[in-house]
Design an enzyme around this catalytic site. Structure first.
Site, mmCIF file in Angstrom:
data_model
loop_
_atom_site.group_PDB
_atom_site.id
_atom_site.type_symbol
_atom_site.label_atom_id
_atom_site.label_comp_id
_atom_site.label_asym_id
_atom_site.label_seq_id
_atom_site.Cartn_x
_atom_site.Cartn_y
_atom_site.Cartn_z
ATOM 1 N N LYS A 167 0.880 -1.172 0.000
ATOM 2 C CA LYS A 167 0.000 0.000 0.000
ATOM 3 C C LYS A 167 0.917 1.221 0.000
ATOM 4 C CE LYS A 167 -3.809 -1.991 2.632
ATOM 5 N NZ LYS A 167 -4.479 -1.892 3.936
ATOM 6 N N HIS A 193 2.165 6.812 2.856
ATOM 7 C CA HIS A 193 1.521 8.119 2.731
ATOM 8 C C HIS A 193 2.155 9.171 3.638
ATOM 9 C CE1 HIS A 193 -0.535 7.059 6.391
ATOM 10 N NE2 HIS A 193 -1.089 6.010 5.822
ATOM 11 N N HIS A 220 2.788 8.311 7.196
ATOM 12 C CA HIS A 220 3.959 7.465 7.473
ATOM 13 C C HIS A 220 5.230 8.302 7.457
ATOM 14 C CE1 HIS A 220 1.278 4.129 5.780
ATOM 15 N NE2 HIS A 220 1.452 3.840 7.043
HETATM 16 N N1 ARG Z 1 0.777 -0.040 9.716
HETATM 17 C C1 ARG Z 1 -0.125 0.812 10.413
HETATM 18 C C2 ARG Z 1 -0.727 1.838 9.459
HETATM 19 O O1 ARG Z 1 -0.199 2.093 8.432
HETATM 20 C C3 ARG Z 1 0.540 1.580 11.524
HETATM 21 C C4 ARG Z 1 1.085 0.708 12.607
HETATM 22 C C5 ARG Z 1 1.161 1.430 13.886
HETATM 23 N N2 ARG Z 1 1.774 0.646 14.903
HETATM 24 C C6 ARG Z 1 1.158 -0.282 15.652
HETATM 25 N N3 ARG Z 1 1.862 -0.950 16.481
HETATM 26 N N4 ARG Z 1 -0.118 -0.474 15.535
HETATM 27 O O2 ARG Z 1 -1.776 2.407 9.750
#
Ligand code: ARG
Length: 500
Positions: free
Chosen positions: A48, A51, A54
């Protein structure tokens, strides 16, 4: 004397300071213990887009980890990849239909995303007028994902390859941003142990099931209002994002015995992290109270980030665009001749601009991304900080005076000089406060002010053509400013430029 210590500490100026080691407590002055602190940041999802959120997590998280380390604590940096979930089943279907092994090797993230978009549009086409979760393509994907969860080796090998290729590409980009991680973890690591956690809940009598759907949940009590049930188990027995996250935090505690753990994740997930804490609370997790208040380090949204290629952004595109806009600006300035390695200078400037833009506001504030602001030389930006640093470097090279420890500070009488000296003394406090508040902008604002004060001083306090005493004292002061600015840039993950 301060001006001596800046230069003798050099690269470490600001870091070994007393302000970090002692604090005023109930019984007078207390020594601050060294803590073990875990930071999780960036955490993009494979296949994905990476963005703007991130990017902001990456930049804020990395700087906070640097500040924590500069304050004398022991830091572990984790990236928690979204490398599991039903989208992998769909992606596998997509790769069968549209995959191209050359494209996958050369630019995995872009290709995976492209395939993902195509297979999703297959789903939409099939679903026209019908049920979206149960088109033939959807079912094929779910079936593959189920096989993945059951440990099918062919699918697992393929999954591993996708993950490896993506991580490799991420590493390169992170390097360009001056960001690194001690470890790359991911949701997939916790698929099995999530089942152990579920068993624990079952044994503790915490696991309940919704009558109509068969979904498993943990009741979090009343304080979270309507969302007082945390869903933890799908009706088909597979784990959910939250369950894996809880397995992960328990594992992290075993591995690192942390005193603090910080998740740098956008503020859209505030409720989610409260749920996580509430479930840990029901499990009577003994260390929860120590970490709870600063578990989630939220930050605001970034709107309007797009590149010439459109709205879907890959981190690489943002950095490339920033660089090419920098190059344009450099070439359009007729007054100065471009530096020799103009390409790498433009890259560093582009990166500095993007980093500082993500850091200069309080982290909870949302902002609208604008290329004009990002690349501004004069107002408060990453380019401005680099410009201020390069000006100081060029003074050292061109003033014709050599630096001497035996300067006489008594020559620094002008208010411009005094203001600069005073500001330099506050560097360790800025680092300390920025870490305490988990607010990188405190350091960034400090550096902006340093840039302004030193530029003003440079314009009115000549070094060339002065008496030796005055020239040496001023040069020393400017070199202290340069060192401090340099150290600050390093803390932001930025490589300081001597020429631009
Ligand atoms: N991968 C998730 C996202 O893009 C964020 C992860 C955040 N960290 C966690 N431990 N939940 O939304």
């Amino acid at each position: 004397m301060l001006l001596h210590s800046v230069m003798s500490f050099g690269e470490r100026y600001g870091q070994d300071s007393e302000v970090f080691r002692y604090k005023r407590g109930k019984g007078g002055i207390e020594e601050v213990p060294h803590l073990k602190v875990v930071f999780e940041y960036s955490s993009p999802n494979i296949a994905k887009p990476f963005h703007a959120g991130h990017l902001r997590s990456t930049v804020i998280g990395h700087v906070l980890a640097n500040l924590c380390e500069a304050s004398g604590h022991m830091v572990t940096r984790l990236n928690y990849l979204g490398d599991w979930g039903t989208q992998f089943g769909l992606l596998t279907v997509g790769l069968k239909r549209y995959g191209n092994s050359e494209a996958l090797k050369s630019s995995p993230m872009e290709h995976l995303f492209e395939v993902y978009v195509k297979v999703n549009s297959d789903v939409s086409r099939e679903a026209e007028g019908g049920n979206k979760t149960s088109t033939p393509t959807q079912r094929e994907g779910l079936d593959i994902f189920r096989q993945l969860e059951n440990g099918d080796t062919t699918y697992l090998d393929q999954w591993q390859e996708l993950r490896d290729l993506s991580v490799k590409e991420y590493r390169n980009i992170y390097k360009r941003l001056g960001v690194w991680f001690d470890e790359y973890h991911g949701e997939a690591m916790y698929v099995r142990s999530a089942q152990d956690v579920i068993n624990r809940w079952r044994n503790m009598g915490l696991l309940e099931f919704e009558k109509d759907t068969g979904v498993g949940y943990v009741d979090m009590g009343q304080h979270l209002g309507h969302s007082s049930r945390a869903k933890v188990l799908k009706s088909d027995g597979t784990s959910l994002y939250l369950t894996r996250d809880i397995a992960a935090i328990l594992d992290r505690f075993e591995r690192y015995q942390f005193d603090k753990i910080h998740y740098v994740v956008d503020s859209g997930q505030v409720l989610y992290f409260r749920q996580m804490a509430a479930v840990l609370n029901r499990m009577q997790t003994p260390w929860l109270n120590k970490v709870r208040d600063t578990l989630h380090v939220p930050f605001g949204r970034v709107d309007g980030m797009s590149t010439r290629r459109g709205n879907v952004v890959f981190l690489k595109d943002i950095l490339d665009e920033s660089k090419s806009r920098m190059l344009q600006t450099i070439y359009s300035k007729e007054t100065s001749k471009p530096v020799d390695d103009v390409d790498s200078v433009a890259d560093v400037l582009g990166v500095s601009a993007v980093i500082v833009q993500g850091l200069k506001e309080k982290r909870q504030k949302s902002y609208t991304f604008s290329w004009e602001k990002v690349l501004n030389f004069k107002s408060d930006s990453g380019v401005f900080l680099q410009y201020s640093h390069a000006r100081l470097s060029s003074l050292a090279e061109n003033c014709g005076v050599s630096l001497s420890e035996d300067f006489s500070a008594g020559c620094l009488t002008e208010p411009e000089a005094q203001r600069l000296v005073l500001h330099l003394t506050g560097f360790d406090t800025a680092i300390h406060e920025a870490y305490q508040e988990l607010e990188p902008c405190i350091l960034v604002q400090y550096l902006f002010k340093l840039g302004h004060l030193s530029n003003t001083a440079l314009s009115c306090l000549q070094v060339k053509g002065q008496s030796t005493d005055t020239a040496q004292a001023r040069l020393w002061l400017f070199m202290c400013s340069r060192q401090t600015l340099r150290n600050g840039l390093h803390l932001l993950g930025i490589q300081p430029l001597d020429k631009m």
